[in-house]
Design an enzyme around this catalytic site. Structure first.
Site, PDB file in Angstrom:
ATOM      1  N   HIS A 208       0.836  -1.204   0.000  1.00 52.26           N
ATOM      2  CA  HIS A 208       0.000   0.000   0.000  1.00 52.26           C
ATOM      3  C   HIS A 208       0.873   1.258   0.000  1.00 52.26           C
ATOM      4  CE1 HIS A 208      -3.641  -2.136   0.307  1.00 52.26           C
ATOM      5  NE2 HIS A 208      -3.543  -2.497   1.569  1.00 52.26           N
ATOM      6  N   ARG A 351     -11.450  -3.843 -16.812  1.00 51.20           N
ATOM      7  CA  ARG A 351     -11.108  -5.263 -16.792  1.00 51.20           C
ATOM      8  C   ARG A 351     -11.838  -5.952 -15.656  1.00 51.20           C
ATOM      9  NH1 ARG A 351      -4.974  -7.097 -15.851  1.00 51.20           N
ATOM     10  NH2 ARG A 351      -5.435  -6.609 -13.685  1.00 51.20           N
ATOM     11  N   GLU A 447      -2.339 -12.688 -22.773  1.00 49.53           N
ATOM     12  CA  GLU A 447      -1.221 -12.664 -21.819  1.00 49.53           C
ATOM     13  C   GLU A 447      -0.720 -14.060 -21.466  1.00 49.53           C
ATOM     14  OE1 GLU A 447      -2.451 -10.536 -18.285  1.00 49.53           O
ATOM     15  OE2 GLU A 447      -4.420 -11.454 -18.259  1.00 49.53           O
ATOM     16  N   ASP A 471       2.335 -10.431 -17.899  1.00 50.67           N
ATOM     17  CA  ASP A 471       2.125 -11.873 -17.766  1.00 50.67           C
ATOM     18  C   ASP A 471       2.647 -12.627 -18.983  1.00 50.67           C
ATOM     19  OD1 ASP A 471       0.989 -12.441 -15.233  1.00 50.67           O
ATOM     20  OD2 ASP A 471      -0.774 -11.304 -15.850  1.00 50.67           O
ATOM     21  N   CYS A 518      -1.240  -3.112 -22.863  1.00 50.99           N
ATOM     22  CA  CYS A 518      -1.393  -2.414 -21.579  1.00 50.99           C
ATOM     23  C   CYS A 518      -0.413  -2.912 -20.525  1.00 50.99           C
ATOM     24  CB  CYS A 518      -2.831  -2.530 -21.075  1.00 50.99           C
ATOM     25  SG  CYS A 518      -3.333  -4.202 -20.690  1.00 50.99           S
TER      26      CYS A 518
HETATM   27  C1  PEP Z   1      -0.245  -7.633 -17.761  1.00 45.92           C
HETATM   28  O1  PEP Z   1      -0.190  -8.802 -17.385  1.00 45.92           O
HETATM   29  O2  PEP Z   1       0.548  -7.137 -18.586  1.00 45.92           O
HETATM   30  C2  PEP Z   1      -1.280  -6.720 -17.220  1.00 45.92           C
HETATM   31  C3  PEP Z   1      -1.453  -5.520 -17.728  1.00 45.92           C
HETATM   32  O3  PEP Z   1      -2.036  -7.143 -16.197  1.00 45.92           O
HETATM   33  P1  PEP Z   1      -1.539  -7.277 -14.658  1.00 45.92           P
HETATM   34  O4  PEP Z   1      -0.211  -6.583 -14.545  1.00 45.92           O
HETATM   35  O5  PEP Z   1      -2.595  -6.630 -13.841  1.00 45.92           O
HETATM   36  O6  PEP Z   1      -1.467  -8.762 -14.496  1.00 45.92           O
HETATM   37 MG    MG Z   2      -1.856  -9.687 -16.407  1.00 45.74          MG
END
Ligand code: PEP
Ligand code: MG
Length: 596
Positions: A208, A351, A447, A471, A518
């Site tokens: 946090h 998401r 991912e 990921d 993203c």
């Molecule tokens: C990713 O896996 O690139 C992603 C944007 O999602 P998170 O980082 O929340 O797993």
């Molecule tokens: Mg991810």
């Protein structure tokens, strides 16, 4: 090559006059230079005498007063947090208030006072330690570790109030806070003083405290191991929140070097911010949407100043993580409605819950390999109640808004079919009950490598793709994204990862759907020309990196980027890729030489 491990001490230890260099992990970007303010929690020595039976009421009354005082403090901190950062953060302190009034713990404390004749302090410590020990058994789980830290914080607050101690003294202006660790409450109180940076012995990148520092734009370096034992109040500190270096008592040449770096960083930020509100279009006319990844609703306040053209990833896990349970459909409806209205005319890609992995669902539930476990869409498909609650809330809140909905962690076509079936059920139920809603474009995150391999088929079933490179990198390379020991192997620019990204873009475009990215790779400006060359439609990055990515897009030519993409995709090693991207960027935009 050995990874650059946090906590190495090339400087002389225990000499509190010599220059000292420490390496940690950068948790919030930027440079800070200023005097150290050493923050040490008061060591509370517990009054452990046996009390007389006649004193028990007095001790219970003392405990009650300390709870009242702690409650007052926490409510104040929660209110400040709510104003500064919004409800997701203030929920941390609301949860602490609930812990304060836990009837089970109160009963235990009364019993220790009445039956074992402990003082209120000793009884409080014993009862809280019992709860903390229960959680300690599961402390490898970050969610439970955070709850344990919250309980420690609550215990400390009650004990301090029993002893009537004061927490913070005056902090000199422009100080760098140095401590072993901070609680979220400390962080909020410090942020009201004029501090410029924070250096911690411990801390986690996703704690946090780190999230709050990033949101408040305060540079933070964590994992420095011994900094709090190695500096004195008032020592000059250089904190480099880009590379994770902290230098205490720097020599004059080092100080001058960092003053220049800090100034350069400031100048670059100013350059990136010129023409910030113009659309991101390459010099030869290709529009690329530069969007923001948003985790906390109040980050939306910075969208305008950062020039973000929409939200490319709104993570909803916080609704769960700050509470420890999934909020009701109605609560979510109110939350999403106010989120979408705050986002005004900006498009929002929201998401579905990506719980699991490092964001654990149930306290009693443990997996050997959580990242390969019950995570994201796997949970949602197993628990249609959670799925439908969230989707109904989103669709109801989407009326009249530009919203897209995406699902994380999809690994095959069957899951896509299941998602579509569940969506149909949701539409039917809402129609049957005559509840107003809006159908929105539905996409999936790409991912997992198997989803890339099947991307041609998947693309025909959905309305957009969003590449989750964080990921995708960990699953393609089989390198745990959260594991310190192998962090040097976690390279998003590995040719294998880049080829999968390119393949995803081709599959998406062949089926006529847009493709976004993203993951954190989007924030690596070395990769921006490559992503443009691949034909990425949107690049979504943490909000503070929007200006630089946008600046780059506006200063590049699509045709040059396509040539670069062909060249890079033919390379075999990550070293070659990185070197070429660096030399290419310096050739095409020499002004970046001091920044990359
Ligand atoms: C990713 O896996 O690139 C992603 C944007 O999602 P998170 O980082 O929340 O797993
Ligand atoms: Mg991810």
């Amino acid at each position: 090559m050995q990874p650059d491990r946090p906590g190495l001490h090339p400087g002389k230890e225990n000499d509190l006059t010599a220059e000292l260099r420490l390496k940690g992990a950068p948790a919030s970007r930027g440079y800070a230079i200023g005097p150290a303010f050493l923050f040490k929690r008061d060591i509370i020595s517990i009054d452990d005498r046996k009390i007389e039976p006649s004193e028990t009421e007095e001790q219970k009354d003392k405990f009650k007063k300390s709870i009242e005082q702690s409650n007052k403090e926490l409510i104040k901190i929660s209110t400040i947090t709510n104003q500064k950062l919004g409800e997701e953060f203030s929920a941390i302190f609301d949860a602490q208030v609930m812990m304060l009034f836990d009837p089970e713990v109160t009963r235990l404390i009364h019993r220790e006072i009445d039956q074992n004749l402990l003082t209120a302090e000793a009884a409080t410590e014993k009862a809280y330690n019992l709860q903390i020990d229960l959680l300690r058994a599961a402390a490898t789980d970050p969610y439970l570790a955070q709850r344990m830290a919250d309980l420690e914080d609550v215990k400390f607050r009650i004990l301090r109030n029993l002893q009537r101690g004061k927490l913070l003294s005056h902090v000199e202006d422009s100080s760098v806070i140095v401590s072993d660790n901070l609680t979220p409450a400390d962080m909020i109180l410090f942020s009201r003083q004029n501090i410029v940076g924070i250096a911690l012995d411990f801390g986690g990148l996703t704690s946090h405290v780190a999230l709050i520092a990033r949101s408040l734009n305060i540079p933070l370096v964590i994992g420095l191991h011994k900094i709090s034992a190695s500096v004195k109040n008032g020592d000059e500190i250089i904190l480099d929140g880009i590379d994770g270096n902290v230098i205490a008592r720097p020599t004059q040449p080092v100080l001058e070097k960092y003053l220049k770096k800090k100034e350069k960083f400031r100048k670059f930020i100013a350059i990136f911010e010129t023409g910030i509100s113009e659309p991101a279009v390459t010099l030869d006319g290709k529009k690329i949407n530069v969007l923001a990844n948003i985790e906390f609703r109040d980050e939306i306040n910075d969208m305008q100043t950062c020039g973000a053209e929409g939200i490319g990833l709104y993570r909803t896990e916080h609704l769960f993580l700050s509470r420890g349970y999934f909020p009701s459909e109605d609560h979510q409806f109110k939350y999403y409605s106010s989120l979408f209205s705050q986002a005004k005319d900006w498009p929002v890609t929201i998401r579905a819950f990506d719980v699991g992995g490092d964001k654990v669902l149930e306290s009693s539930f443990h997996e050997m390999n959580p990242f390969l476990g019950w995570r994201g869409i796997r949970i949602m498909l197993d628990r249609p109640d959670i799925f439908k609650n969230q989707i109904r809330a989103i669709l109801r809140a989407s009326v009249g808004r530009q919203v897209k909905l995406m699902f994380p962690m999809v690994h095959n076509l069957t899951q896509v079919h299941q998602i579509k079936d569940l969506m149909e059920e949701v539409y039917l139920e809402l129609d049957r009950k005559e509840i107003p809603y809006q159908k929105v474009p539905v996409g999936v995150m790409i991912e997992v490598p198997s989803a890339v391999i099947m991307s041609e088929e998947i693309a025909r079933e959905v309305e957009f793709f969003s590449l989750g490179t964080n990921d995708l990198t960990q699953y393609t390379l089989a390198v745990d994204r959260g594991n310190d020991i192998i962090s040097s192997l976690y390279r998003e620019l590995e040719p294998a990862v880049l080829r999968l990204i390119n393949r995803t873009v081709l599959s998406g475009h062949q089926a006529g759907i847009p493709v976004s990215l993203c993951g954190e790779l989007g924030s690596n400006i070395l990769a921006t020309p490559l992503l443009i060359g691949m034909g990425m439609d949107d690049i979504s990055v943490v909000i503070r990196r929007v200006p630089e990515v946008k600046y780059l897009v506006k200063n590049l030519r699509m045709e040059d980027c396509i040539r670069l993409k062909d060249e890079i995709l033919a390379l075999g090693t990550v070293g070659e890729v990185e070197a070429r991207l660096k030399s290419w960027l310096t050739e095409h935009l020499p002004q970046f030489a001091g920044y990359i």
